[in-house]
Design a protein around this motif. Structure first.
Motif, PDB file in Angstrom:
ATOM      1  N   ALA A   4       0.858  -1.182   0.000  1.00 17.54           N
ATOM      2  CA  ALA A   4       0.000   0.000   0.000  1.00 17.54           C
ATOM      3  C   ALA A   4       0.895   1.234   0.000  1.00 17.54           C
ATOM      4  O   ALA A   4       1.849   1.320   0.774  1.00 17.54           O
ATOM      5  CB  ALA A   4      -0.911   0.002   1.219  1.00 17.54           C
ATOM      6  N   ILE A   5       0.580   2.183  -0.879  1.00 21.13           N
ATOM      7  CA  ILE A   5       1.435   3.362  -1.075  1.00 21.13           C
ATOM      8  C   ILE A   5       0.608   4.624  -0.898  1.00 21.13           C
ATOM      9  O   ILE A   5      -0.443   4.784  -1.523  1.00 21.13           O
ATOM     10  CB  ILE A   5       2.062   3.351  -2.486  1.00 21.13           C
ATOM     11  N   LEU A   6       1.090   5.524  -0.050  1.00 27.13           N
ATOM     12  CA  LEU A   6       0.410   6.791   0.202  1.00 27.13           C
ATOM     13  C   LEU A   6       1.274   7.957  -0.248  1.00 27.13           C
ATOM     14  O   LEU A   6       2.419   8.091   0.197  1.00 27.13           O
ATOM     15  CB  LEU A   6       0.106   6.936   1.699  1.00 27.13           C
ATOM     16  N   ASP A   7       0.734   8.790  -1.126  1.00 29.10           N
ATOM     17  CA  ASP A   7       1.418  10.031  -1.518  1.00 29.10           C
ATOM     18  C   ASP A   7       0.402  10.947  -2.179  1.00 29.10           C
ATOM     19  O   ASP A   7      -0.362  10.503  -3.044  1.00 29.10           O
ATOM     20  CB  ASP A   7       2.574   9.750  -2.485  1.00 29.10           C
ATOM     21  N   ASP A   8       0.353  12.210  -1.776  1.00 31.25           N
ATOM     22  CA  ASP A   8      -0.615  13.133  -2.371  1.00 31.25           C
ATOM     23  C   ASP A   8      -0.088  13.787  -3.635  1.00 31.25           C
ATOM     24  O   ASP A   8      -0.808  14.532  -4.303  1.00 31.25           O
ATOM     25  CB  ASP A   8      -1.045  14.200  -1.357  1.00 31.25           C
ATOM     26  N   ASP A   9       1.158  13.509  -3.993  1.00 34.28           N
ATOM     27  CA  ASP A   9       1.729  13.956  -5.263  1.00 34.28           C
ATOM     28  C   ASP A   9       1.457  12.859  -6.297  1.00 34.28           C
ATOM     29  O   ASP A   9       2.081  11.801  -6.266  1.00 34.28           O
ATOM     30  CB  ASP A   9       3.231  14.187  -5.107  1.00 34.28           C
ATOM     31  N   GLN A  10       0.505  13.106  -7.202  1.00 37.68           N
ATOM     32  CA  GLN A  10       0.060  12.054  -8.118  1.00 37.68           C
ATOM     33  C   GLN A  10       1.193  11.555  -9.002  1.00 37.68           C
ATOM     34  O   GLN A  10       1.283  10.357  -9.290  1.00 37.68           O
ATOM     35  CB  GLN A  10      -1.090  12.554  -8.991  1.00 37.68           C
ATOM     36  N   LEU A  15       4.800   7.075 -10.175  1.00 37.52           N
ATOM     37  CA  LEU A  15       6.163   6.582 -10.351  1.00 37.52           C
ATOM     38  C   LEU A  15       6.461   5.440  -9.378  1.00 37.52           C
ATOM     39  O   LEU A  15       7.041   4.415  -9.762  1.00 37.52           O
ATOM     40  CB  LEU A  15       7.168   7.718 -10.132  1.00 37.52           C
ATOM     41  N   THR A  16       6.061   5.602  -8.129  1.00 37.07           N
ATOM     42  CA  THR A  16       6.300   4.568  -7.119  1.00 37.07           C
ATOM     43  C   THR A  16       5.558   3.287  -7.466  1.00 37.07           C
ATOM     44  O   THR A  16       6.113   2.180  -7.378  1.00 37.07           O
ATOM     45  CB  THR A  16       5.862   5.069  -5.727  1.00 37.07           C
ATOM     46  N   VAL A  17       4.300   3.433  -7.870  1.00 37.56           N
ATOM     47  CA  VAL A  17       3.500   2.259  -8.255  1.00 37.56           C
ATOM     48  C   VAL A  17       4.122   1.554  -9.450  1.00 37.56           C
ATOM     49  O   VAL A  17       4.277   0.325  -9.462  1.00 37.56           O
ATOM     50  CB  VAL A  17       2.046   2.668  -8.572  1.00 37.56           C
ATOM     51  N   ALA A  18       4.494   2.308 -10.461  1.00 42.99           N
ATOM     52  CA  ALA A  18       5.083   1.712 -11.668  1.00 42.99           C
ATOM     53  C   ALA A  18       6.399   1.000 -11.342  1.00 42.99           C
ATOM     54  O   ALA A  18       6.650  -0.113 -11.834  1.00 42.99           O
ATOM     55  CB  ALA A  18       5.320   2.791 -12.723  1.00 42.99           C
ATOM     56  N   THR A  19       7.210   1.617 -10.504  1.00 50.00           N
ATOM     57  CA  THR A  19       8.508   1.034 -10.154  1.00 50.00           C
ATOM     58  C   THR A  19       8.341  -0.286  -9.416  1.00 50.00           C
ATOM     59  O   THR A  19       8.990  -1.295  -9.745  1.00 50.00           O
ATOM     60  CB  THR A  19       9.311   2.012  -9.274  1.00 50.00           C
ATOM     61  N   ALA A  23       8.789  -4.395 -10.433  1.00 54.76           N
ATOM     62  CA  ALA A  23       9.625  -5.269  -9.601  1.00 54.76           C
ATOM     63  C   ALA A  23       8.873  -6.521  -9.156  1.00 54.76           C
ATOM     64  O   ALA A  23       9.424  -7.343  -8.431  1.00 54.76           O
ATOM     65  CB  ALA A  23      10.135  -4.507  -8.392  1.00 54.76           C
ATOM     66  N   GLY A  24       7.601  -6.641  -9.586  1.00 57.86           N
ATOM     67  CA  GLY A  24       6.857  -7.864  -9.323  1.00 57.86           C
ATOM     68  C   GLY A  24       5.875  -7.801  -8.172  1.00 57.86           C
ATOM     69  O   GLY A  24       5.299  -8.822  -7.788  1.00 57.86           O
ATOM     70  N   HIS A  25       5.638  -6.617  -7.626  1.00 57.95           N
ATOM     71  CA  HIS A  25       4.728  -6.500  -6.493  1.00 57.95           C
ATOM     72  C   HIS A  25       3.341  -6.045  -6.948  1.00 57.95           C
ATOM     73  O   HIS A  25       3.175  -5.502  -8.035  1.00 57.95           O
ATOM     74  CB  HIS A  25       5.289  -5.516  -5.463  1.00 57.95           C
ATOM     75  N   VAL A  26       2.348  -6.253  -6.091  1.00 56.56           N
ATOM     76  CA  VAL A  26       0.984  -5.797  -6.337  1.00 56.56           C
ATOM     77  C   VAL A  26       0.786  -4.527  -5.520  1.00 56.56           C
ATOM     78  O   VAL A  26       0.849  -4.554  -4.294  1.00 56.56           O
ATOM     79  CB  VAL A  26      -0.055  -6.858  -5.920  1.00 56.56           C
ATOM     80  N   CYS A  27       0.563  -3.413  -6.201  1.00 58.63           N
ATOM     81  CA  CYS A  27       0.521  -2.111  -5.533  1.00 58.63           C
ATOM     82  C   CYS A  27      -0.904  -1.576  -5.407  1.00 58.63           C
ATOM     83  O   CYS A  27      -1.711  -1.703  -6.334  1.00 58.63           O
ATOM     84  CB  CYS A  27       1.377  -1.102  -6.292  1.00 58.63           C
ATOM     85  N   HIS A  28      -1.176  -0.941  -4.267  1.00 55.56           N
ATOM     86  CA  HIS A  28      -2.476  -0.338  -4.001  1.00 55.56           C
ATOM     87  C   HIS A  28      -2.219   1.124  -3.626  1.00 55.56           C
ATOM     88  O   HIS A  28      -1.779   1.420  -2.507  1.00 55.56           O
ATOM     89  CB  HIS A  28      -3.187  -1.079  -2.870  1.00 55.56           C
ATOM     90  N   PRO A  29      -2.441   2.056  -4.559  1.00 53.50           N
ATOM     91  CA  PRO A  29      -2.103   3.469  -4.327  1.00 53.50           C
ATOM     92  C   PRO A  29      -3.204   4.235  -3.609  1.00 53.50           C
ATOM     93  O   PRO A  29      -4.401   3.976  -3.804  1.00 53.50           O
ATOM     94  CB  PRO A  29      -1.910   3.998  -5.739  1.00 53.50           C
ATOM     95  N   PHE A  30      -2.790   5.205  -2.785  1.00 55.79           N
ATOM     96  CA  PHE A  30      -3.717   6.097  -2.084  1.00 55.79           C
ATOM     97  C   PHE A  30      -3.138   7.506  -2.125  1.00 55.79           C
ATOM     98  O   PHE A  30      -1.958   7.706  -1.850  1.00 55.79           O
ATOM     99  CB  PHE A  30      -3.900   5.663  -0.629  1.00 55.79           C
ATOM    100  N   SER A  31      -3.986   8.483  -2.449  1.00 56.97           N
ATOM    101  CA  SER A  31      -3.561   9.874  -2.439  1.00 56.97           C
ATOM    102  C   SER A  31      -4.078  10.601  -1.205  1.00 56.97           C
ATOM    103  O   SER A  31      -3.770  11.762  -0.984  1.00 56.97           O
ATOM    104  CB  SER A  31      -4.051  10.595  -3.705  1.00 56.97           C
ATOM    105  N   SER A  32      -4.858   9.881  -0.391  1.00 56.35           N
ATOM    106  CA  SER A  32      -5.439  10.452   0.822  1.00 56.35           C
ATOM    107  C   SER A  32      -5.136   9.552   2.009  1.00 56.35           C
ATOM    108  O   SER A  32      -5.308   8.327   1.934  1.00 56.35           O
ATOM    109  CB  SER A  32      -6.956  10.604   0.646  1.00 56.35           C
TER     110      SER A  32
END
Length: 230
Positions: A4-10, A15-19, A23-32
Protein backbone atom coordinates in the motif's frame (compact mmCIF):
# COMPACT_ATOMS: atom_id res chain seq x y z
CA UNK A 1 3.81 -8.89 -2.15
CA UNK A 2 0.87 -6.53 -1.56
CA UNK A 3 2.14 -3.00 -0.99
CA UNK A 4 0.00 0.00 0.00
CA UNK A 5 1.44 3.36 -1.08
CA UNK A 6 0.41 6.79 0.20
CA UNK A 7 1.42 10.03 -1.52
CA UNK A 8 -0.61 13.13 -2.37
CA UNK A 9 1.73 13.96 -5.26
CA UNK A 10 0.06 12.05 -8.12
CA UNK A 11 3.18 12.01 -10.29
CA UNK A 12 5.31 10.56 -7.51
CA UNK A 13 2.55 8.11 -6.60
CA UNK A 14 2.38 6.91 -10.21
CA UNK A 15 6.16 6.58 -10.35
CA UNK A 16 6.30 4.57 -7.12
CA UNK A 17 3.50 2.26 -8.25
CA UNK A 18 5.08 1.71 -11.67
CA UNK A 19 8.51 1.03 -10.15
CA UNK A 20 7.29 -1.52 -7.61
CA UNK A 21 4.87 -3.14 -10.06
CA UNK A 22 7.74 -3.65 -12.50
CA UNK A 23 9.63 -5.27 -9.60
CA UNK A 24 6.86 -7.86 -9.32
CA UNK A 25 4.73 -6.50 -6.49
CA UNK A 26 0.98 -5.80 -6.34
CA UNK A 27 0.52 -2.11 -5.53
CA UNK A 28 -2.48 -0.34 -4.00
CA UNK A 29 -2.10 3.47 -4.33
CA UNK A 30 -3.72 6.10 -2.08
CA UNK A 31 -3.56 9.87 -2.44
CA UNK A 32 -5.44 10.45 0.82
CA UNK A 33 -4.42 9.38 4.31
CA UNK A 34 -8.04 8.87 5.33
CA UNK A 35 -8.67 6.65 2.30
CA UNK A 36 -5.66 4.50 3.19
CA UNK A 37 -6.70 4.25 6.83
CA UNK A 38 -10.21 3.22 5.79
CA UNK A 39 -8.77 0.45 3.63
CA UNK A 40 -6.38 -0.69 6.35
CA UNK A 41 -9.47 -1.54 8.41
CA UNK A 42 -10.54 -3.91 5.64
CA UNK A 43 -7.45 -5.24 3.85
CA UNK A 44 -4.08 -6.85 4.57
CA UNK A 45 -0.82 -5.58 3.12
CA UNK A 46 2.74 -6.89 3.32
CA UNK A 47 4.38 -3.46 3.39
CA UNK A 48 3.42 0.22 3.61
CA UNK A 49 5.11 3.11 1.81
CA UNK A 50 4.06 6.37 3.48
CA UNK A 51 4.54 9.98 2.45
CA UNK A 52 5.25 11.79 5.70
CA UNK A 53 3.43 15.01 4.80
CA UNK A 54 -0.13 14.37 3.58
CA UNK A 55 -2.65 17.18 4.25
CA UNK A 56 -5.67 15.26 5.52
CA UNK A 57 -3.96 12.59 7.65
CA UNK A 58 -0.20 12.40 7.95
CA UNK A 59 1.99 9.37 7.57
CA UNK A 60 2.86 9.77 11.25
CA UNK A 61 -0.77 9.43 12.30
CA UNK A 62 -1.29 6.39 10.10
CA UNK A 63 1.87 4.76 11.41
CA UNK A 64 0.84 5.29 15.03
CA UNK A 65 -2.51 3.63 14.26
CA UNK A 66 -0.84 0.72 12.44
CA UNK A 67 1.56 0.03 15.31
CA UNK A 68 -1.23 0.23 17.87
CA UNK A 69 -3.99 -1.66 16.04
CA UNK A 70 -2.37 -3.91 13.44
CA UNK A 71 1.17 -5.08 13.90
CA UNK A 72 4.50 -4.15 15.37
CA UNK A 73 6.25 -6.07 12.60
CA UNK A 74 4.49 -4.83 9.44
CA UNK A 75 7.35 -3.20 7.50
CA UNK A 76 6.94 0.52 6.83
CA UNK A 77 9.07 2.72 4.56
CA UNK A 78 8.47 6.45 4.84
CA UNK A 79 9.31 9.04 2.22
CA UNK A 80 10.08 12.63 3.07
CA UNK A 81 11.28 15.76 1.32
CA UNK A 82 13.00 16.80 4.54
CA UNK A 83 16.58 15.66 4.92
CA UNK A 84 17.16 17.09 8.39
CA UNK A 85 18.33 14.59 10.97
CA UNK A 86 15.55 15.52 13.42
CA UNK A 87 12.83 14.66 10.89
CA UNK A 88 14.40 11.31 10.07
CA UNK A 89 14.86 10.42 13.72
CA UNK A 90 11.24 11.37 14.42
CA UNK A 91 10.02 9.09 11.64
CA UNK A 92 12.05 6.13 12.81
CA UNK A 93 11.03 6.76 16.42
CA UNK A 94 7.37 6.67 15.36
CA UNK A 95 7.88 3.09 14.22
CA UNK A 96 9.07 3.27 10.61
CA UNK A 97 11.63 0.68 9.52
CA UNK A 98 13.42 2.72 6.87
CA UNK A 99 13.19 6.01 5.00
CA UNK A 100 13.91 7.62 1.65
CA UNK A 101 14.47 11.28 0.88
CA UNK A 102 12.72 12.67 -2.19
CA UNK A 103 13.22 12.76 -5.12
CA UNK A 104 12.83 9.01 -5.30
CA UNK A 105 15.43 6.97 -7.17
CA UNK A 106 13.92 3.87 -8.73
CA UNK A 107 16.80 1.44 -8.07
CA UNK A 108 17.12 2.57 -4.46
CA UNK A 109 13.38 2.25 -3.89
CA UNK A 110 13.34 -1.33 -5.15
CA UNK A 111 16.42 -2.21 -3.10
CA UNK A 112 15.01 -0.76 0.12
CA UNK A 113 11.58 -2.33 -0.33
CA UNK A 114 13.03 -5.76 -1.12
CA UNK A 115 15.39 -5.53 1.87
CA UNK A 116 12.47 -4.79 4.20
CA UNK A 117 10.44 -7.64 2.74
CA UNK A 118 13.31 -10.11 3.09
CA UNK A 119 13.76 -9.12 6.71
CA UNK A 120 10.04 -9.32 7.54
CA UNK A 121 9.25 -12.47 5.54
CA UNK A 122 12.29 -14.74 5.31
CA UNK A 123 11.99 -16.66 2.07
CA UNK A 124 12.12 -20.43 1.86
CA UNK A 125 13.88 -21.95 -1.12
CA UNK A 126 11.82 -24.40 -3.15
CA UNK A 127 13.76 -27.45 -2.03
CA UNK A 128 13.40 -26.79 1.69
CA UNK A 129 11.01 -28.41 4.12
CA UNK A 130 9.13 -25.87 6.21
CA UNK A 131 7.94 -27.00 9.62
CA UNK A 132 5.43 -25.50 12.02
CA UNK A 133 5.18 -27.65 15.12
CA UNK A 134 3.77 -31.01 14.07
CA UNK A 135 3.13 -29.82 10.50
CA UNK A 136 5.60 -30.14 7.64
CA UNK A 137 5.37 -28.56 4.18
CA UNK A 138 7.44 -29.66 1.20
CA UNK A 139 7.19 -26.62 -1.07
CA UNK A 140 8.81 -28.19 -4.12
CA UNK A 141 6.55 -31.25 -4.07
CA UNK A 142 3.47 -29.41 -2.72
CA UNK A 143 3.03 -32.02 -0.02
CA UNK A 144 2.10 -31.66 3.62
CA UNK A 145 2.39 -33.93 6.64
CA UNK A 146 0.88 -33.96 10.11
CA UNK A 147 2.91 -35.88 12.70
CA UNK A 148 4.88 -37.33 9.77
CA UNK A 149 1.69 -38.70 8.17
CA UNK A 150 0.89 -37.48 4.61
CA UNK A 151 -2.14 -35.21 4.15
CA UNK A 152 -4.02 -35.45 0.86
CA UNK A 153 -4.37 -31.89 -0.44
CA UNK A 154 -5.17 -30.36 -3.80
CA UNK A 155 -2.73 -27.74 -5.10
CA UNK A 156 -5.02 -24.87 -4.04
CA UNK A 157 -5.53 -26.40 -0.60
CA UNK A 158 -1.77 -26.72 -0.18
CA UNK A 159 -1.21 -23.12 -1.34
CA UNK A 160 -3.90 -21.87 1.04
CA UNK A 161 -2.52 -23.84 4.00
CA UNK A 162 1.00 -22.54 3.36
CA UNK A 163 -0.17 -18.91 3.13
CA UNK A 164 -2.00 -19.29 6.44
CA UNK A 165 0.96 -20.84 8.22
CA UNK A 166 3.45 -18.34 6.80
CA UNK A 167 1.25 -15.56 8.22
CA UNK A 168 0.64 -17.23 11.56
CA UNK A 169 -1.22 -14.98 13.99
CA UNK A 170 -1.85 -12.32 11.35
CA UNK A 171 -5.40 -11.50 10.20
CA UNK A 172 -5.59 -11.95 6.43
CA UNK A 173 -8.27 -10.21 4.41
CA UNK A 174 -10.25 -12.13 1.83
CA UNK A 175 -8.66 -10.01 -0.90
CA UNK A 176 -5.17 -10.89 0.35
CA UNK A 177 -5.95 -14.62 0.35
CA UNK A 178 -7.58 -14.32 -3.07
CA UNK A 179 -4.48 -12.73 -4.61
CA UNK A 180 -2.08 -15.09 -2.85
CA UNK A 181 -3.85 -18.33 -3.80
CA UNK A 182 -6.04 -17.57 -6.82
CA UNK A 183 -4.00 -14.77 -8.42
CA UNK A 184 -4.92 -15.74 -11.97
CA UNK A 185 -8.55 -16.53 -11.22
CA UNK A 186 -9.65 -13.38 -9.42
CA UNK A 187 -13.36 -13.76 -10.27
CA UNK A 188 -13.92 -16.92 -8.23
CA UNK A 189 -17.18 -17.10 -6.25
CA UNK A 190 -16.90 -16.02 -2.61
CA UNK A 191 -18.11 -19.44 -1.52
CA UNK A 192 -15.10 -21.08 -3.17
CA UNK A 193 -12.69 -19.57 -0.63
CA UNK A 194 -14.92 -20.54 2.29
CA UNK A 195 -15.10 -24.11 1.00
CA UNK A 196 -11.32 -24.34 0.71
CA UNK A 197 -10.90 -22.87 4.19
CA UNK A 198 -13.25 -25.52 5.56
CA UNK A 199 -11.38 -28.30 3.78
CA UNK A 200 -7.98 -27.08 4.98
CA UNK A 201 -9.27 -26.85 8.55
CA UNK A 202 -10.62 -30.38 8.33
CA UNK A 203 -7.79 -32.08 6.42
CA UNK A 204 -5.04 -30.51 8.54
CA UNK A 205 -7.06 -31.12 11.70
CA UNK A 206 -6.51 -27.54 12.82
CA UNK A 207 -7.72 -27.74 16.42
CA UNK A 208 -6.35 -26.96 19.89
CA UNK A 209 -5.12 -30.53 20.35
CA UNK A 210 -2.63 -29.90 17.52
CA UNK A 211 -1.79 -26.41 18.71
CA UNK A 212 -3.59 -24.35 16.07
CA UNK A 213 -6.96 -22.75 15.40
CA UNK A 214 -8.23 -21.37 12.09
CA UNK A 215 -10.80 -18.71 12.87
CA UNK A 216 -12.85 -16.24 10.83
CA UNK A 217 -12.31 -12.52 11.40
CA UNK A 218 -15.71 -10.87 11.12
CA UNK A 219 -16.19 -8.80 7.95
CA UNK A 220 -12.49 -9.18 7.14
CA UNK A 221 -11.14 -12.65 6.47
CA UNK A 222 -9.36 -15.39 8.43
CA UNK A 223 -6.54 -15.87 10.92
CA UNK A 224 -4.56 -18.98 11.80
CA UNK A 225 -3.59 -18.84 15.46
CA UNK A 226 -1.07 -20.87 17.40
CA UNK A 227 -2.44 -21.79 20.82
CA UNK A 228 -1.43 -23.92 23.75
CA UNK A 229 -2.26 -27.57 23.26
CA UNK A 230 -5.13 -28.78 25.40
Amino acid sequence: MRIAILDDDQNLLDLTVATLTDAGHVCHPFSSGKAMLHQLHRESYDLLVLDWQVPDLSGTEILHWVREKLSKSLPVLFMTSRSGEDDIVAGLAAGADDYMIKPIRRAELIARVNALLRRAYPTQTANELITFGCYEFDVRASRAKLNNEPIELTQKEFDLALVLFQNLGRPLSRAYILEAVWSRDIEIPSRTMDTHISRVRSKLDLRPENGYRLAPVYSYGYRLEQISKE
